[in-house]
Design a protein around this motif. Structure first.
Motif, PDB file in Angstrom:
ATOM      1  N   TYR A 101       0.893  -1.161   0.062  1.00 42.80           N
ATOM      2  CA  TYR A 101       0.068   0.100  -0.183  1.00 42.80           C
ATOM      3  C   TYR A 101       0.814   1.347   0.046  1.00 42.80           C
ATOM      4  O   TYR A 101       0.199   2.366   0.077  1.00 42.80           O
ATOM      5  N   GLU A 102       2.195   1.088   0.099  1.00 44.64           N
ATOM      6  CA  GLU A 102       3.210   2.284   0.116  1.00 44.64           C
ATOM      7  C   GLU A 102       3.758   2.281  -1.024  1.00 44.64           C
ATOM      8  O   GLU A 102       4.277   3.533  -1.598  1.00 44.64           O
ATOM      9  N   GLY A 103       4.590   1.146  -1.354  1.00 45.00           N
ATOM     10  CA  GLY A 103       5.529   1.043  -2.550  1.00 45.00           C
ATOM     11  C   GLY A 103       6.780   0.952  -1.960  1.00 45.00           C
ATOM     12  O   GLY A 103       7.159   0.504  -0.946  1.00 45.00           O
ATOM     13  N   ASP A 104       7.742   1.437  -2.814  1.00 47.73           N
ATOM     14  CA  ASP A 104       9.131   1.063  -2.751  1.00 47.73           C
ATOM     15  C   ASP A 104       9.827   2.353  -1.897  1.00 47.73           C
ATOM     16  O   ASP A 104       9.602   3.540  -2.395  1.00 47.73           O
ATOM     17  N   TYR A 105      10.879   2.167  -1.484  1.00 48.85           N
ATOM     18  CA  TYR A 105      11.701   3.116  -0.728  1.00 48.85           C
ATOM     19  C   TYR A 105      13.058   2.877  -1.048  1.00 48.85           C
ATOM     20  O   TYR A 105      13.445   1.349  -0.883  1.00 48.85           O
ATOM     21  N   TRP A 106      13.856   3.856  -1.299  1.00 45.64           N
ATOM     22  CA  TRP A 106      15.179   3.387  -1.593  1.00 45.64           C
ATOM     23  C   TRP A 106      16.476   4.291  -0.805  1.00 45.64           C
ATOM     24  O   TRP A 106      16.203   5.340  -0.356  1.00 45.64           O
ATOM     25  N   GLY A 107      17.390   3.579  -0.491  1.00 43.87           N
ATOM     26  CA  GLY A 107      18.454   4.158   0.233  1.00 43.87           C
ATOM     27  C   GLY A 107      19.251   5.066  -1.000  1.00 43.87           C
ATOM     28  O   GLY A 107      19.152   4.858  -2.191  1.00 43.87           O
ATOM     29  N   ARG A 108      20.253   5.616  -0.598  1.00 47.95           N
ATOM     30  CA  ARG A 108      21.103   6.546  -1.402  1.00 47.95           C
ATOM     31  C   ARG A 108      22.178   5.551  -2.208  1.00 47.95           C
ATOM     32  O   ARG A 108      22.773   6.295  -3.158  1.00 47.95           O
ATOM     33  N   GLY A 109      22.551   4.303  -1.740  1.00 48.99           N
ATOM     34  CA  GLY A 109      23.637   3.646  -2.348  1.00 48.99           C
ATOM     35  C   GLY A 109      24.841   3.633  -1.639  1.00 48.99           C
ATOM     36  O   GLY A 109      25.128   4.606  -0.999  1.00 48.99           O
ATOM     37  N   THR A 110      25.504   2.707  -1.943  1.00 50.49           N
ATOM     38  CA  THR A 110      27.074   2.513  -1.209  1.00 50.49           C
ATOM     39  C   THR A 110      27.954   2.070  -2.314  1.00 50.49           C
ATOM     40  O   THR A 110      27.494   0.780  -3.210  1.00 50.49           O
ATOM     41  N   GLN A 111      29.147   2.294  -2.777  1.00 51.98           N
ATOM     42  CA  GLN A 111      29.772   1.873  -3.924  1.00 51.98           C
ATOM     43  C   GLN A 111      30.771   0.717  -3.287  1.00 51.98           C
ATOM     44  O   GLN A 111      31.577   0.773  -2.204  1.00 51.98           O
ATOM     45  N   VAL A 112      30.684  -0.289  -4.135  1.00 54.21           N
ATOM     46  CA  VAL A 112      31.545  -1.644  -3.938  1.00 54.21           C
ATOM     47  C   VAL A 112      32.369  -1.611  -5.340  1.00 54.21           C
ATOM     48  O   VAL A 112      31.993  -1.704  -6.327  1.00 54.21           O
ATOM     49  N   THR A 113      33.432  -1.589  -5.033  1.00 56.86           N
ATOM     50  CA  THR A 113      34.624  -1.702  -6.169  1.00 56.86           C
ATOM     51  C   THR A 113      35.540  -2.967  -5.747  1.00 56.86           C
ATOM     52  O   THR A 113      36.153  -3.004  -4.919  1.00 56.86           O
TER      53      THR A 113
END
Length: 116
Positions: A101-113
């Protein structure tokens, strides 16, 4: 509203391991599904792994057997343990939460190299 904060990214050599964590702002037990996605330069964002509130997990074929996903309801945290990392795993990794009933939420991301 759910706020997600990822941590644990970094630079690692091929064959190494990293553990990503994602902390939610509210009770994780109210979230139907938590997941990790990744996006490499020039590629579409793809699902890496997911875990439902019941504990069911799903993995992309490319990471199955190398990555594990877990959730700690007491700490409102979902983690992605990555082992046997390959250069192809290099990407920005995003934490995702889905609430009915709300949908998706996202974080800002973290880089993996992953270096070869």
């Amino acid at each position: 509203q759910v706020h997600l904060v990822e941590s644990g990214g970094g630079l690692v050599q091929a064959g190494g391991s990293l553990r990503l964590s994602c902390v939610t702002s509210g009770s994780i037990s109210s979230i139907n599904r938590m997941a990790w996605y990744r996006q490499a330069p020039g590629k579409q964002r793809e699902l890496v792994a997911s875990i439902t509130s019941a504990g069911s997990t799903n993995f992309a074929d490319s990471v199955r057997g190398r990555f594990t996903i877990s959730r700690d309801n007491a700490k409102n945290t979902v983690s992605l343990q990555m082992t046997s990392l390959k250069p192809d795993d290099t990407a920005v990794y995003y934490c995702n939460a889905y609430k009915q009933y709300e949908g998706d939420y996202w974080g800002r991301g973290t880089q993996v190299t992953v270096s070869s």
